[in-house]
Design a protein around this motif. Structure first.
Motif, PDB file in Angstrom:
ATOM      1  N   HIS A   1       0.861  -1.186   0.000  1.00 14.82           N
ATOM      2  CA  HIS A   1       0.000   0.000   0.000  1.00 14.82           C
ATOM      3  C   HIS A   1       0.897   1.236   0.000  1.00 14.82           C
ATOM      4  O   HIS A   1       2.131   1.122  -0.039  1.00 14.82           O
ATOM      5  CB  HIS A   1      -0.954  -0.012   1.196  1.00 14.82           C
ATOM      6  CG  HIS A   1      -0.291  -0.209   2.517  1.00 14.82           C
ATOM      7  ND1 HIS A   1       0.343   0.816   3.209  1.00 14.82           N
ATOM      8  CD2 HIS A   1      -0.122  -1.326   3.284  1.00 14.82           C
ATOM      9  CE1 HIS A   1       0.841   0.348   4.343  1.00 14.82           C
ATOM     10  NE2 HIS A   1       0.586  -0.955   4.416  1.00 14.82           N
ATOM     11  N   LYS A   2       0.335   2.407   0.062  1.00  9.53           N
ATOM     12  CA  LYS A   2       1.107   3.633  -0.138  1.00  9.53           C
ATOM     13  C   LYS A   2       2.145   3.885   0.951  1.00  9.53           C
ATOM     14  O   LYS A   2       3.087   4.662   0.752  1.00  9.53           O
ATOM     15  CB  LYS A   2       0.183   4.837  -0.262  1.00  9.53           C
ATOM     16  CG  LYS A   2      -0.647   5.135   0.983  1.00  9.53           C
ATOM     17  CD  LYS A   2      -1.539   6.349   0.738  1.00  9.53           C
ATOM     18  CE  LYS A   2      -2.365   6.683   1.981  1.00  9.53           C
ATOM     19  NZ  LYS A   2      -3.223   7.885   1.750  1.00  9.53           N
ATOM     20  N   LYS A   3       2.012   3.217   2.097  1.00  5.74           N
ATOM     21  CA  LYS A   3       2.978   3.409   3.180  1.00  5.74           C
ATOM     22  C   LYS A   3       3.857   2.184   3.419  1.00  5.74           C
ATOM     23  O   LYS A   3       4.623   2.143   4.382  1.00  5.74           O
ATOM     24  CB  LYS A   3       2.242   3.784   4.472  1.00  5.74           C
ATOM     25  CG  LYS A   3       1.564   5.141   4.405  1.00  5.74           C
ATOM     26  CD  LYS A   3       0.945   5.527   5.739  1.00  5.74           C
ATOM     27  CE  LYS A   3       0.293   6.913   5.659  1.00  5.74           C
ATOM     28  NZ  LYS A   3      -0.329   7.302   6.961  1.00  5.74           N
ATOM     29  N   THR A   4       3.777   1.202   2.543  1.00  8.83           N
ATOM     30  CA  THR A   4       4.602   0.005   2.680  1.00  8.83           C
ATOM     31  C   THR A   4       6.084   0.357   2.538  1.00  8.83           C
ATOM     32  O   THR A   4       6.465   1.155   1.678  1.00  8.83           O
ATOM     33  CB  THR A   4       4.237  -1.031   1.602  1.00  8.83           C
ATOM     34  OG1 THR A   4       2.879  -1.446   1.784  1.00  8.83           O
ATOM     35  CG2 THR A   4       5.144  -2.259   1.698  1.00  8.83           C
ATOM     36  N   MET A   5       6.914  -0.266   3.374  1.00  8.68           N
ATOM     37  CA  MET A   5       8.363  -0.121   3.244  1.00  8.68           C
ATOM     38  C   MET A   5       8.968  -1.505   3.057  1.00  8.68           C
ATOM     39  O   MET A   5       8.649  -2.441   3.783  1.00  8.68           O
ATOM     40  CB  MET A   5       8.963   0.547   4.474  1.00  8.68           C
ATOM     41  CG  MET A   5      10.421   0.994   4.268  1.00  8.68           C
ATOM     42  SD  MET A   5      11.661  -0.225   4.742  1.00  8.68           S
ATOM     43  CE  MET A   5      11.913   0.229   6.465  1.00  8.68           C
ATOM     44  N   ILE A   6       9.824  -1.623   2.037  1.00  5.00           N
ATOM     45  CA  ILE A   6      10.552  -2.865   1.800  1.00  5.00           C
ATOM     46  C   ILE A   6      12.009  -2.608   2.151  1.00  5.00           C
ATOM     47  O   ILE A   6      12.649  -1.735   1.546  1.00  5.00           O
ATOM     48  CB  ILE A   6      10.423  -3.344   0.334  1.00  5.00           C
ATOM     49  CG1 ILE A   6       8.961  -3.621  -0.013  1.00  5.00           C
ATOM     50  CG2 ILE A   6      11.247  -4.607   0.110  1.00  5.00           C
ATOM     51  CD1 ILE A   6       8.244  -2.479  -0.689  1.00  5.00           C
TER      52      ILE A   6
ATOM     53  N   LEU B   1      17.650  -4.470  -7.434  1.00 10.45           N
ATOM     54  CA  LEU B   1      17.350  -3.057  -7.216  1.00 10.45           C
ATOM     55  C   LEU B   1      17.295  -2.289  -8.531  1.00 10.45           C
ATOM     56  O   LEU B   1      16.475  -1.381  -8.697  1.00 10.45           O
ATOM     57  CB  LEU B   1      18.388  -2.441  -6.279  1.00 10.45           C
ATOM     58  CG  LEU B   1      18.342  -2.932  -4.819  1.00 10.45           C
ATOM     59  CD1 LEU B   1      19.550  -2.424  -4.042  1.00 10.45           C
ATOM     60  CD2 LEU B   1      17.043  -2.506  -4.141  1.00 10.45           C
ATOM     61  N   ALA B   2      18.162  -2.654  -9.478  1.00 10.35           N
ATOM     62  CA  ALA B   2      18.156  -1.992 -10.788  1.00 10.35           C
ATOM     63  C   ALA B   2      16.833  -2.247 -11.511  1.00 10.35           C
ATOM     64  O   ALA B   2      16.291  -1.364 -12.186  1.00 10.35           O
ATOM     65  CB  ALA B   2      19.323  -2.490 -11.630  1.00 10.35           C
ATOM     66  N   THR B   3      16.300  -3.457 -11.357  1.00 10.22           N
ATOM     67  CA  THR B   3      15.009  -3.780 -11.967  1.00 10.22           C
ATOM     68  C   THR B   3      13.886  -2.974 -11.337  1.00 10.22           C
ATOM     69  O   THR B   3      13.038  -2.409 -12.033  1.00 10.22           O
ATOM     70  CB  THR B   3      14.708  -5.290 -11.811  1.00 10.22           C
ATOM     71  OG1 THR B   3      15.745  -6.045 -12.455  1.00 10.22           O
ATOM     72  CG2 THR B   3      13.356  -5.647 -12.419  1.00 10.22           C
TER      73      THR B   3
ATOM     74  N   LYS C   1      10.525   4.261  -4.970  1.00  9.54           N
ATOM     75  CA  LYS C   1      11.683   5.090  -4.649  1.00  9.54           C
ATOM     76  C   LYS C   1      12.659   4.255  -3.827  1.00  9.54           C
ATOM     77  O   LYS C   1      12.255   3.593  -2.861  1.00  9.54           O
ATOM     78  CB  LYS C   1      11.252   6.318  -3.842  1.00  9.54           C
ATOM     79  CG  LYS C   1      12.412   7.186  -3.364  1.00  9.54           C
ATOM     80  CD  LYS C   1      11.904   8.332  -2.504  1.00  9.54           C
ATOM     81  CE  LYS C   1      13.054   9.158  -1.947  1.00  9.54           C
ATOM     82  NZ  LYS C   1      12.556  10.249  -1.059  1.00  9.54           N
ATOM     83  N   ILE C   2      13.947   4.267  -4.204  1.00 12.93           N
ATOM     84  CA  ILE C   2      14.962   3.480  -3.504  1.00 12.93           C
ATOM     85  C   ILE C   2      15.922   4.415  -2.789  1.00 12.93           C
ATOM     86  O   ILE C   2      16.488   5.326  -3.385  1.00 12.93           O
ATOM     87  CB  ILE C   2      15.742   2.579  -4.478  1.00 12.93           C
ATOM     88  CG1 ILE C   2      14.783   1.615  -5.182  1.00 12.93           C
ATOM     89  CG2 ILE C   2      16.834   1.797  -3.736  1.00 12.93           C
ATOM     90  CD1 ILE C   2      15.443   0.756  -6.254  1.00 12.93           C
ATOM     91  N   THR C   3      16.107   4.174  -1.490  1.00 11.55           N
ATOM     92  CA  THR C   3      16.998   4.995  -0.675  1.00 11.55           C
ATOM     93  C   THR C   3      18.059   4.118  -0.033  1.00 11.55           C
ATOM     94  O   THR C   3      17.726   3.185   0.705  1.00 11.55           O
ATOM     95  CB  THR C   3      16.210   5.712   0.448  1.00 11.55           C
ATOM     96  OG1 THR C   3      15.118   6.435  -0.130  1.00 11.55           O
ATOM     97  CG2 THR C   3      17.112   6.666   1.215  1.00 11.55           C
TER      98      THR C   3
ATOM     99  N   ALA D   1      19.098  -1.188   1.506  1.00 14.07           N
ATOM    100  CA  ALA D   1      18.334  -0.211   0.739  1.00 14.07           C
ATOM    101  C   ALA D   1      16.882  -0.254   1.206  1.00 14.07           C
ATOM    102  O   ALA D   1      16.389  -1.287   1.658  1.00 14.07           O
ATOM    103  CB  ALA D   1      18.416  -0.503  -0.753  1.00 14.07           C
ATOM    104  N   GLN D   2      16.229   0.872   1.082  1.00 17.84           N
ATOM    105  CA  GLN D   2      14.843   0.998   1.518  1.00 17.84           C
ATOM    106  C   GLN D   2      13.998   1.361   0.305  1.00 17.84           C
ATOM    107  O   GLN D   2      14.270   2.347  -0.374  1.00 17.84           O
ATOM    108  CB  GLN D   2      14.775   2.102   2.579  1.00 17.84           C
ATOM    109  CG  GLN D   2      13.462   2.258   3.279  1.00 17.84           C
ATOM    110  CD  GLN D   2      13.597   3.189   4.465  1.00 17.84           C
ATOM    111  OE1 GLN D   2      14.396   2.942   5.368  1.00 17.84           O
ATOM    112  NE2 GLN D   2      12.834   4.260   4.477  1.00 17.84           N
TER     113      GLN D   2
END
Length: 208
Positions: free
Chosen positions: A164-169, A183-185, A193-195, A203-204
């Motif tokens: 959902h819009k607040k999910t963090m992987i 991550l490139a994919t 967005k990758i941080t 990475a987040q």
């Protein structure tokens, strides 16, 4: 009661990290015997593979700050990372589903969760995560990817309908070749967005 339980978790974590530190030699020996590409999960069935304390504390605080409840973890190993997740969900009244391919590791993790007093918060699914999580239907607040790297992408895609819009992987071992390909994919999709985290070790992924 929670303070006592918190201490119980911390004591278990300290003991596990002590064991994990001794296992670093085993990892180096395995890598010396084989190229990393050829190492299989069964080669590391007796080896602790864990996130750092800083990573664990970060995830614990993230869960508390954003009041996350539905946590899914890929790659239990002996349960160190899962215990950090449990510390966060103690406060948010959340629940963790974690997966482990190697049965002996999964059983040892369950013993560690019982020792820490948090086994009721954690469901351990033993087997290939693509099978054990294929029927998962709840929204995912946090997904921790810390298992075999070539499964990151298919597992990410399998669980994507639950984001959902607040999910963090949270992606561990982001500096490894297979993870960088993953991550490139993901970076090709503008919805994510990758941080980088922890000096590139992790990475987040969040919704853009």
């Amino acid at each position: 009661m929670e303070l006592t339980l918190e201490n119980q978790i911390n004591n278990t974590l300290n003991e596990l990290y002590h064991e994990a530190k001794k296992d670093q030699f085993k990892i180096l020996k395995k890598i010396a015997q084989k190229t990393l590409k050829k190492i299989q999960p069964s080669d590391l069935k007796d080896v602790y593979l864990s996130i750092s304390k800083k990573q664990g504390e970060y995830l614990q605080q993230y869960i508390k700050t954003y009041r996350l409840k539905n946590i899914v973890e890929f790659g239990t190993s002996f349960g160190i990372s899962t215990l950090f997740l449990a510390q966060g969900t103690l406060e948010t009244k959340g629940q963790i589903i974690t997966t482990e391919l190697i049965p002996s590791k999964g059983q040892k993790a369950i013993e560690n969760f019982k020792r820490a007093g948090v086994h009721k918060l954690i469901e351990v699914r033993i087997g290939n995560a693509l099978q054990t999580l294929k029927d998962y239907q709840k929204p995912i607040d946090l997904l921790l990817l810390d298992g075999w790297k070539d499964l990151y992408l298919p597992l990410f895609q399998l669980l994507e309908p639950n984001y959902h819009k607040k999910t963090m992987i949270y992606v561990d071992n982001a500096n490894m070749l297979e993870t960088q390909k993953f991550l490139a994919t993901i970076a090709q999709n503008s919805k994510y967005k990758i941080t980088p985290q922890h000096n590139g070790k992790a990475a987040q992924i969040t919704m853009a």
